[in-house]
Design an enzyme around this catalytic site. Structure first.
Site, PDB file in Angstrom:
ATOM      1  N   HIS A  90       0.823  -1.213   0.000  1.00  0.00           N
ATOM      2  CA  HIS A  90       0.000   0.000   0.000  1.00  0.00           C
ATOM      3  C   HIS A  90       0.857   1.263   0.000  1.00  0.00           C
ATOM      4  O   HIS A  90       0.371   2.333  -0.387  1.00  0.00           O
ATOM      5  CB  HIS A  90      -1.014  -0.012   1.152  1.00  0.00           C
ATOM      6  CG  HIS A  90      -0.465   0.210   2.514  1.00  0.00           C
ATOM      7  ND1 HIS A  90      -0.174  -0.817   3.390  1.00  0.00           N
ATOM      8  CD2 HIS A  90      -0.176   1.349   3.194  1.00  0.00           C
ATOM      9  CE1 HIS A  90       0.265  -0.317   4.525  1.00  0.00           C
ATOM     10  NE2 HIS A  90       0.271   0.987   4.440  1.00  0.00           N
ATOM     11  N   SER A 133       4.027   2.082   8.362  1.00  0.00           N
ATOM     12  CA  SER A 133       3.801   1.114   7.291  1.00  0.00           C
ATOM     13  C   SER A 133       5.097   0.875   6.521  1.00  0.00           C
ATOM     14  O   SER A 133       5.731   1.816   6.055  1.00  0.00           O
ATOM     15  CB  SER A 133       2.726   1.625   6.339  1.00  0.00           C
ATOM     16  OG  SER A 133       1.474   1.676   6.973  1.00  0.00           O
ATOM     17  N   ASP A 137       1.394  -7.783   2.124  1.00  0.00           N
ATOM     18  CA  ASP A 137       1.502  -6.340   1.937  1.00  0.00           C
ATOM     19  C   ASP A 137       2.964  -5.912   1.780  1.00  0.00           C
ATOM     20  O   ASP A 137       3.584  -5.400   2.709  1.00  0.00           O
ATOM     21  CB  ASP A 137       0.857  -5.635   3.129  1.00  0.00           C
ATOM     22  CG  ASP A 137       0.484  -4.193   2.829  1.00  0.00           C
ATOM     23  OD1 ASP A 137       1.012  -3.644   1.843  1.00  0.00           O
ATOM     24  OD2 ASP A 137      -0.322  -3.621   3.566  1.00  0.00           O
TER      25      ASP A 137
END
Length: 689
Positions: free
Chosen positions: A84, A625, A221
Site C-alpha cells: 500500500h 507502514s 503487503d
C-alpha cells in the site's frame, strides 16, 4: 497435528507478556529501555543499532516517500516496503494493457525497473537537541501565534545552515512534547527510486476494506523498489546512467521465523499520536475530526466506487485515491468505537483529577483548557468540514486551491508539468459529481451561515438550490475542466477570470475570514509538562511526529486469536465468502495457492506451513507502514503494515492488553517473489540466514 495444535495454543493471549508501549527516539535510548530490550531477547548493542561512527542498523532504515517506512535489504539498494506504500507508483505505471495492480509486476532485468517521478527515500544521519537555541528567542509576553512564528524563523535558519545541496543533505527541526523540546534531524535524500516487484493486488491488498485494521489477516503487503545513485554512489536525479546504490548498511533476512515470545523491534517513521491529550481534546477529536471524516468521506467514496465499478480504466485511475481516502475513513470509525469501549475520556478525567489533587492550582489550567475547546468548537468543526469537503474533495478544486495558496509565481513550465501530472488521473464526470455532492453536503452540515461562501447565494437564488446544475455550469465554462484548454495557459495568473477560480476564491475567503487563533495548543503543552512533572520518576517517550523511532515487543496473540495465520486461511476466505470481492483471487494466484509449492526454506520448521501474517506487541501508528520487524539479532522477520481493530484508540490511548502490530511474515514475501513471481534474481541479492 499435535505439534500444530500446541503451537497454536502457545500463541493465545494467555501468554503472560503484555503489549509494550513506546515509540522511542533511536538516538535517545535510555539505559532502562536498553536493559528491558536485552532482557526480552535483544542481542545487539546500542552501538550496533545506532552509531555515527560506523555502519549500524539505523543506516538500513529509510523514510519512504515522506509517508511510509522501508528497509534496505541488499548491497545493491533493494528496498522492501508495503504494497500500500508503493500502491500509487504501481498505479501510475498501470493501464488497461498493463494492469500491474491486478496482475503484479516484476522487472526481470535492471533495465526493466521503472522510475517514479517525485518518489524519494531519506536516510537518517543524526539528530541534535536544539531546544535551548530556539527557546532563547521566545519571551513570556508572546502569544502562541507569535511564538510559533519566531520558532519557525529560527528553525529555518538552522536548517539552512545544515543543508548541503551537493550531497542532497537536508535538515528538519521538529517539536517534541507539543513544543516543550525541539530536535534537528539530518537526512540524505535519494530521488531516483525505481519499482522492481509488486505482487498482484489480490495478494498485496488481500482483504481490502473488509479486513483493513482487522485480524486475522492474509495480506501479503509488500512491494520492492531499488535506490539508484550516480557513478560516485551519490544521490542524483533520474538518469539512465545511474547505478544501483551501494548502501552503508543493509539488513540480513531471517528464514528462521519466530515463536511465541520471540523478541521483535520495529524501526520506522510513525506519523502522529496524541497520547498526552486532555479529556477535552479527546472529545474534540471524536466529535469533529473523526465524525466529519467518516461522514464526508463516505459521500465521496460512494461516488468513486460507482465510477471504479463502471470500467477498468476508472478502476485503475481511482484505485490509489480510493485506498487513501478509505484507509482513515475506517480508522476513524474504529478509533471512535475503541475510545468509547475503553472509556478513554473517563480515564483522562481521572488523571486530571489526580493532577489537581497533586497541585490544586492546576484546576485553573484545566478550566482554561475546557473553555478554549468550548469556544472553539464551531470553528474546529467548520474548518474540518471545509478541509474534508474542499481540500480533500474534488481533485480539480484541490489543484486550484493548492496553486492559489502557494503565494508565489510558478517557475517556467511548472504549471504545465503539474497539469500533466494531475489530470492523468482525473475523470471529469466523476470529479464533477464529487464536487456537486460535497458542496451540498457542506451546506447541510455547516454549523453557521458565517461559514457559507458567497457562491452559495447564487446556488440558492439563481439555481434554486440545484447543486448539480451549478457544477455543470462551472465545469462547462472553466478551462480547468478541459485539460486541452488548460494547456494553452502558462500560469495560473492567466486564468484569473475563470469561474472555477471564483468559486475557489469564495471558499478560501470564508476559511480565512473565520480563522482564529486560540490558546489550546499552549494549554495542552502546559498540561503535558505538568503530567511529566507529577510523575518525574517515569520515563515518557514523545508523541510520534514523523521522526525515526524504535519500538520493542514480542510475538504474541490476543483474546482467542493465535499469533499467525496459516496458508489455508487465505483459501478459506476465498471459498467460504465467494461473493466478497475483497477475497477474490486471480486464476494464476489461485492455482499457486492450491499447489502449495512455497519453497522448502520458507516453510516454518514447527508448523510445517507457510505462515502468512503474524502479531507482535510492538507500538506503531500510521507512517510505520513498511517498517522492518527485526528479531533479537537484528535480522528481518517481517514488515509492519497494520494494527488491530480492538485497539484503534492507540494514537490517543495505548492499551497494554489489546494493542497489536500486524506484520507480513518475510518468508511469505520471499515465497511470493521466488515461487510465484519467478524473482530468483532478487532472492540472490539478499543475505538469507
Amino acid at each position: 497435528m499435535k505439534k500444530l495444535l500446541l503451537s497454536a495454543l502457545c500463541c493465545l493471549s494467555a501468554f503472560s507478556v503484555h503489549a509494550d508501549e513506546g515509540m522511542w527516539m533511536i538516538t535517545q535510548l535510555s539505559a532502562r529501555t536498553d536493559s528491558i530490550c536485552h532482557a526480552m531477547g535483544l542481542e545487539l548493542t546500542h552501538d550496533q543499532i545506532f552509531s555515527t561512527e560506523h555502519a549500524s542498523l539505523n543506516n538500513a532504515i529509510v523514510q519512504f516517500g515522506g509517508f511510509c517506512s522501508g528497509v534496505v535489504v541488499s548491497p545493491d539498494g533493494l528496498v522492501f516496503t508495503n504494497h500500500h506504500c508503493g500502491y500509487g507508483s504501481i498505479q501510475e505505471h498501470s493501464s488497461t494493457e498493463h494492469d500491474y495492480l491486478r496482475d503484479g509486476f516484476f522487472a526481470k532485468k535492471l533495465k526493466d525497473e521503472l522510475p517514479n517521478e517525485d518518489l524519494y527515500v531519506d536516510f537518517h544521519l543524526n539528530t541534535y537537541e536544539v531546544t535551548n537555541h530556539l527557546l532563547a528567542f521566545v519571551t513570556p509576553d508572546m502569544d502562541e501565534a507569535r511564538r510559533a512564528q519566531v520558532i519557525d524563523s529560527v528553525a529555518t535558519s538552522l536548517q539552512e545552515q545544515v543543508a548541503d545541496s551537493v550531497h542532497s543533505i537536508h535538515a528538519v527541526v521538529t517539536p517534541y512534547y507539543k513544543g516543550s523540546k525541539y530536535y534537528l534531524s539530518v537526512y540524505q535524500r535519494f530521488s531516483d527510486v525505481r519499482l522492481v516487484f509488486a505482487p498482484p493486488s489480490c495478494l498485496g491488498k488481500h482483504g481490502g476494506d473488509t479486513d483493513n485494521w482487522m485480524w486475522p489477516r492474509q495480506t501479503c503487503d509488500f512491494s520492492v523498489f531499488r535506490i539508484y545513485a550516480d557513478k560516485n554512489n551519490q544521490p542524483a536525479e533520474y538518469s539512465k546512467d545511474n547505478r544501483p546504490y551501494r548502501p552503508v548498511q543493509y539488513a540480513h533476512v531471517s528464514t528462521q521465523g519466530y515463536q511465541p515470545g520471540t523478541f521483535c523491534m520495529t524501526f520506522g517513521y510513525p506519523g502522529s499520536t496524541d497520547r498526552y491529550l486532555s479529556s477535552f481534546g479527546v472529545e474534540n477529536t471524536m466529535r469533529t475530526v473523526n465524525d466529519l471524516r467518516i461522514q464526508v468521506r463516505g459521500v465521496k467514496q460512494d461516488i468513486m466506487k460507482q465510477a471504479m465499478n463502471s470500467s477498468d480504466q476508472l478502476r485503475i485511475m481511482y484505485a490509489s485515491k480510493y485506498a487513501q481516502s478509505s484507509n482513515y475513513w475506517k480508522f476513524s470509525i474504529g478509533q471512535n468505537k475503541a475510545l468509547e469501549d475503553l472509556g478513554v475520556i473517563a480515564e483522562k478525567q481521572a488523571l486530571e483529577r489526580e493532577l489537581v489533587a497533586w497541585k490544586p492550582e492546576l484546576q485553573t489550567l484545566l478550566d482554561s483548557l475546557q473553555h478554549s475547546y468550548q469556544t472553539g468548537r464551531d470553528r474546529n468543526y467548520a474548518s474540518t468540514l471545509w478541509e474534508e469537503s474542499f481540500w480533500s474533495g474534488s481533485d480539480i478544486l484541490n489543484f486550484i486551491i493548492s496553486h492559489m495558496m502557494k503565494g508565489t509565481a510558478d517557475e517556467a513550465g511548472a504549471f504545465q508539468r503539474d497539469v500533466d501530472k494531475a489530470y492523468k488521473d482525473i475523470d471529469l464526470d466523476t470529479d464533477r459529481r464529487i464536487f456537486a455532492a460535497l458542496l451540498r453536503n457542506y451546506c447541510e452540515h455547516v454549523p453557521s451561515e458565517a461559514w457559507l461562501p458567497e457562491c452559495y447565494q447564487a446556488i440558492d437564488s439563481v439555481l434554486q438550490g440545484d447543486y448539480d446544475l451549478f457544477a455543470e455550469r462551472i465545469y462547462a465554462g472553466s478551462a480547468f475542466a478541459s485539460p486541452d484548454r488548460l494547456r494553452q495557459h502558462a500560469t495560473m495568473e492567466e486564468l484569473a477570470n475563470d469561474p472555477f477560480i471564483a468559486v475557489a476564491m469564495d471558499l478560501i475567503t470564508v476559511l480565512y475570514k473565520n480563522y482564529g487563533s486560540d490558546s489550546t495548543d499552549e494549554l495542552e503543552r502546559q498540561l503535558g509538562d505538568a503530567i511529566r512533572q507529577m510523575n518525574a520518576a517515569k520515563e515518557y517517550y514523545p508523541d510520534a511526529n514523523f521522526t525515526l523511532r524504535m519500538s520493542y515487543g514480542q510475538v504474541q496473540g490476543y483474546n482467542d486469536y493465535t499469533c499467525y495465520t496459516p496458508s489455508k486461511s487465505i483459501l478459506d476466505k476465498y471459498y467460504l465468502t465467494p461473493k466478497n470481492p475483497d477475497y477474490e483471487l486471480t486464476e494464476p494466484v489461485l492455482r499457486w495457492l492450491e499447489k502449495g509449492k512455497w519453497g522448502k526454506r520458507y516453510v516454518d520448521a514447527q508448523s510445517r506451513d507457510l505462515q502468512l501474517c503474524f502479531l507482535t506487541t510492538n507500538d506503531i501508528t500510521g507512517g510505520n507502514s513498511g517498517s522492518g520487524m527485526f528479531d533479537g539479532r537484528g535480522r528481518l522477520i517481517g514488515l509492519a503494515f497494520d494494527g488491530n481493530w480492538e485497539a484503534m484508540s492507540g494514537d490517543i490511548k495505548f492499551d497494554n492488553r489489546l494493542q497489536r502490530t500486524i506484520g507480513v511474515d518475510i518468508r511469505y514475501v520471499l515465497s511470493v517473489i521466488e515461487q510465484y513471481g519467478g524473482g530468483k534474481r532478487l532472492i540472490k541479492e539478499l543475505t538469507l540466514e
